[in-house]
Scaffold this motif. Structure first.
Motif, short mmCIF file in Angstrom:
data_model
loop_
_atom_site.label_atom_id
_atom_site.label_comp_id
_atom_site.label_asym_id
_atom_site.label_seq_id
_atom_site.Cartn_x
_atom_site.Cartn_y
_atom_site.Cartn_z
N ARG A 1 1.91 1.19 -8.81
CA ARG A 1 2.49 2.48 -8.42
C ARG A 1 2.44 3.46 -9.59
NH1 ARG A 1 8.39 2.01 -6.18
NH2 ARG A 1 8.71 1.40 -8.34
N SER B 1 -5.21 -1.50 -7.13
CA SER B 1 -5.01 -2.86 -6.63
C SER B 1 -6.12 -3.79 -7.09
CB SER B 1 -4.91 -2.85 -5.10
OG SER B 1 -6.12 -2.41 -4.51
N LEU C 1 -1.97 -5.84 0.05
CA LEU C 1 -1.68 -4.44 0.37
C LEU C 1 -0.91 -4.28 1.68
CD1 LEU C 1 -4.99 -2.64 -0.72
CD2 LEU C 1 -2.77 -2.64 -1.88
N VAL D 1 -1.55 4.58 -10.22
CA VAL D 1 -2.18 5.54 -9.30
C VAL D 1 -1.84 6.99 -9.64
CG1 VAL D 1 -2.29 3.89 -7.40
CG2 VAL D 1 -0.28 5.38 -7.60
N TYR E 1 0.84 -1.21 0.00
CA TYR E 1 0.00 0.00 0.00
C TYR E 1 0.87 1.26 0.00
CZ TYR E 1 -3.68 3.30 1.36
OH TYR E 1 -4.56 4.36 1.39
N ILE F 1 -5.83 9.48 -2.17
CA ILE F 1 -4.77 8.47 -2.25
C ILE F 1 -5.35 7.09 -2.01
CG2 ILE F 1 -2.69 7.58 -1.12
CD1 ILE F 1 -1.89 10.47 -0.53
N ASP F 2 -6.17 6.96 -0.97
CA ASP F 2 -6.75 5.67 -0.63
C ASP F 2 -7.62 5.15 -1.77
OD1 ASP F 2 -7.21 3.65 1.55
OD2 ASP F 2 -9.30 4.25 1.15
N ARG G 1 -7.41 5.85 -4.99
CA ARG G 1 -6.59 5.48 -6.16
C ARG G 1 -5.86 4.16 -5.93
NH1 ARG G 1 -3.69 10.55 -9.23
NH2 ARG G 1 -5.47 11.98 -9.32
N VAL G 2 -5.28 4.00 -4.74
CA VAL G 2 -4.53 2.77 -4.45
C VAL G 2 -5.46 1.56 -4.49
CG1 VAL G 2 -3.26 1.51 -2.66
CG2 VAL G 2 -2.71 3.91 -3.13
N LYS G 3 -6.63 1.67 -3.90
CA LYS G 3 -7.56 0.54 -3.87
C LYS G 3 -8.10 0.22 -5.26
CE LYS G 3 -8.86 0.85 0.99
NZ LYS G 3 -9.89 1.17 1.99
N MET H 1 2.74 1.93 -3.27
CA MET H 1 1.87 2.48 -4.30
C MET H 1 1.48 3.93 -4.00
SD MET H 1 -0.50 -0.90 -5.01
CE MET H 1 -1.60 -0.10 -6.17
N ALA H 2 1.38 4.25 -2.72
CA ALA H 2 0.90 5.58 -2.33
C ALA H 2 2.01 6.61 -2.21
CB ALA H 2 0.16 5.48 -1.00
#
Length: 521
Positions: A147, A119, A128, A150, A94, A111-112, A114-116, A97-98
């Motif tokens: 990465r 993934s 994650l 995102v 996680y 951010i959360d 986009r990462v989810k 990627m963030a």
């Protein structure tokens, strides 16, 4: 999403080594472009210049229409996936990627999200909370891709991202990256030395060697119409067989002499040979190229292809399951055709049916598929064959008038047709076939034209002529070019003015390219 333009790009290192020379390429928005070539060809250097990780010695680089030569990498709106993944070992998936988004001071909620989402797309939601050491190679590569995703960049750059994976996982990830490109609808630029990756993933492929672009084309065109011997040998597995050869003309037949063998080319192939008469008369050395998959051992094929049949001795038989590879020696003694003259002489590989009964040391007859034979100039290594999609006709912009279509300063009469009424006063496309133009024409309908080029291919000549030729000062002088097939007896040269008559033509809708009219001549 963005286009990328590279204009006359050079890269010269302080030591004087020139890594990339005169690289010019226009990459369209949403294209999947692949740079492929052997180690040291300049493909990764070119990618790093696009990323801003290498300085450009000369030339111009545009991303989305903006000159970025002096723009730092973080401001180019690109994302790069490296060969070695480049993951932070102390961070979770996680956080890896963030990380880039955190540096941009993006809100945590964004951010959360986009990462989810990334993934989920890549199928790594359950990883994650793990750190890179707890991941497999394929999982690490997905994290590296995530990465990049995102960031929602305009351009994705991928530098041999699959080279560290095993064969099975490489095939799986190849498919996933292709699906990812289709889903994201973003410009991808991908570097690889693996021509299988290039052929299966790219919308267009750039083949490079020694810092120079050799050919830019679609995968199928690279395979069917290689511009030189290097491209022909690089694309295809096993690689194309090459033989030193000589062309010989006998009673309008073209024969290829090589390795104590002789084959006859069909007219459909010999008619495409550039400067055939010169090559045959001056005995200019050529290279014959035949792909392993275009060599056959089936009896029916051999019976129907006697003109391209050869005898050879089988040195090795490799049964792979889905196919069988035959390693053959062609240089048999001419008189008996069953004794090897020179063990180190010309050999070839044939890819045949897996259920073939051929055994090692057998003397067998094989036949080439004449439609797929290649010829190259031995000195320049350039192809001697014109492509099938060249000289197939002319599409000329024109304006439709009542009862006629106006091409520059000339008009072609039209029969009455109610379907054309809505096009009057509008632009249309006049489509003219190569065989539909009469040269040295006389009488009504003859148009004055000037020859721009004459090219001899096989037993024919191909003329490019401007049919909007005029010496009037105030006339429209925009070139309107037609391509014309004539016999090799045609003796007019470049710059000559002559009369032509267009005997048949069609009109196309300029938007849909649908045919809206065909002349009744």
């Amino acid at each position: 999403m963005a286009s990328v333009q590279l204009i006359n790009i050079d890269k010269v290192y302080p030591s004087g080594v020139k890594a990339v020379s005169d690289f010019t390429l226009d990459i369209k928005d949403k294209e999947f472009i692949v740079f492929v070539g052997p180690s040291g060809c300049g493909k990764s250097t070119t990618l790093r210049m696009i990323a801003g990780l290498e300085d450009i010695t000369s030339g111009e680089l545009y991303i989305d229409g903006r000159l970025v030569n002096d723009v730092v990498p973080k401001d180019r709106d690109i994302a790069m996936v490296f060969q070695n993944y480049a993951l932070y070992p102390h961070m979770t998936v996680y956080d890896n990627m963030a990380f880039g988004l955190k540096l941009r001071k993006m809100p945590k909620s964004e951010i959360d999200a986009r990462v989810k989402e990334a993934s989920r797309i890549l199928g790594i939601e359950q990883f994650l909370s793990r750190k890179p050491k707890a991941l497999s190679g394929g999982q690490k590569q997905r994290v590296a891709l995530g990465r990049a995703i995102v960031r929602e960049p305009k351009v994705f750059l991928l530098d041999e991202p699959l080279s560290n994976l095993d064969a099975k996982l490489r095939g799986q990830m190849r498919t996933e990256i292709t699906k990812l490109h289709n889903r994201l609808a973003t410009t991808f630029i991908y570097v690889t030395h693996d021509q299988i990756e290039a052929m299966t993933m790219g919308t267009r492929i750039v083949v490079m060697k020694d810092g120079f672009m050799q050919q830019v084309d679609t995968p199928q065109n690279l395979y069917d119409y290689p511009v030189n011997q290097f491209v022909a040998g690089f694309i295809g597995t096993p690689q194309m067989n090459f033989f030193d050869a000589q062309l010989q003309i006998t009673i309008k037949k073209v024969e290829v002499l090589f390795s104590n063998n002789k084959i006859t080319l069909p007219e459909s192939k010999s008619s495409k040979i550039i400067d055939l008469l010169k090559i045959a008369d001056e005995k200019i050395p050529v290279i014959l190229g035949v792909r392993p998959e275009d060599i056959h051992d089936e009896e029916v094929f051999i019976t129907n292809s006697q003109d391209t049949a050869v005898k050879c001795k089988i040195d090795i038989v490799e049964k792979i399951g889905s196919e069988t590879l035959l390693y053959c020696n062609l240089n048999l003694e001419e008189e008996f055709k069953e004794k090897i003259v020179d063990e180190s002489a010309d050999t070839m590989i044939a890819r045949v049916d897996p259920r073939t009964t051929v055994q090692r040391d057998d003397i067998v007859t094989l036949a080439f598929d004449a439609k797929h034979i290649h010829l190259f100039n031995k000195e320049t290594q350039m192809t001697l064959l014109k492509r099938d999609d060249i000289f197939t006709g002319s599409n000329i912009p024109a304006v439709l008038e009542k009862g006629a279509v106006k091409i520059g300063n000339n008009s072609l009469a039209l029969d009455a047709d109610d379907k054309l009424k809505k096009y009057i006063g509008s632009e249309v496309i006049v489509q003219i076939g190569n065989e539909d133009v009469e040269v040295n024409a006389k009488g009504a309908g003859a148009i004055e034209a000037i020859i721009e080029s004459v090219e001899q291919i096989g037993f024919k000549k191909y003329i490019t002529a401007n049919i909007n030729y005029t010496d009037k000062e105030d006339a429209d002088k925009t070139p309107k070019r037609v391509f014309i097939n004539v016999s090799d007896k045609f003796d007019l040269q470049e710059g000559a003015v002559f009369k032509v008559k267009i005997n048949n033509f069609a009109l196309l809708d300029p938007e849909t390219k649908d045919k809206i009219y065909t002349s009744a001549k």
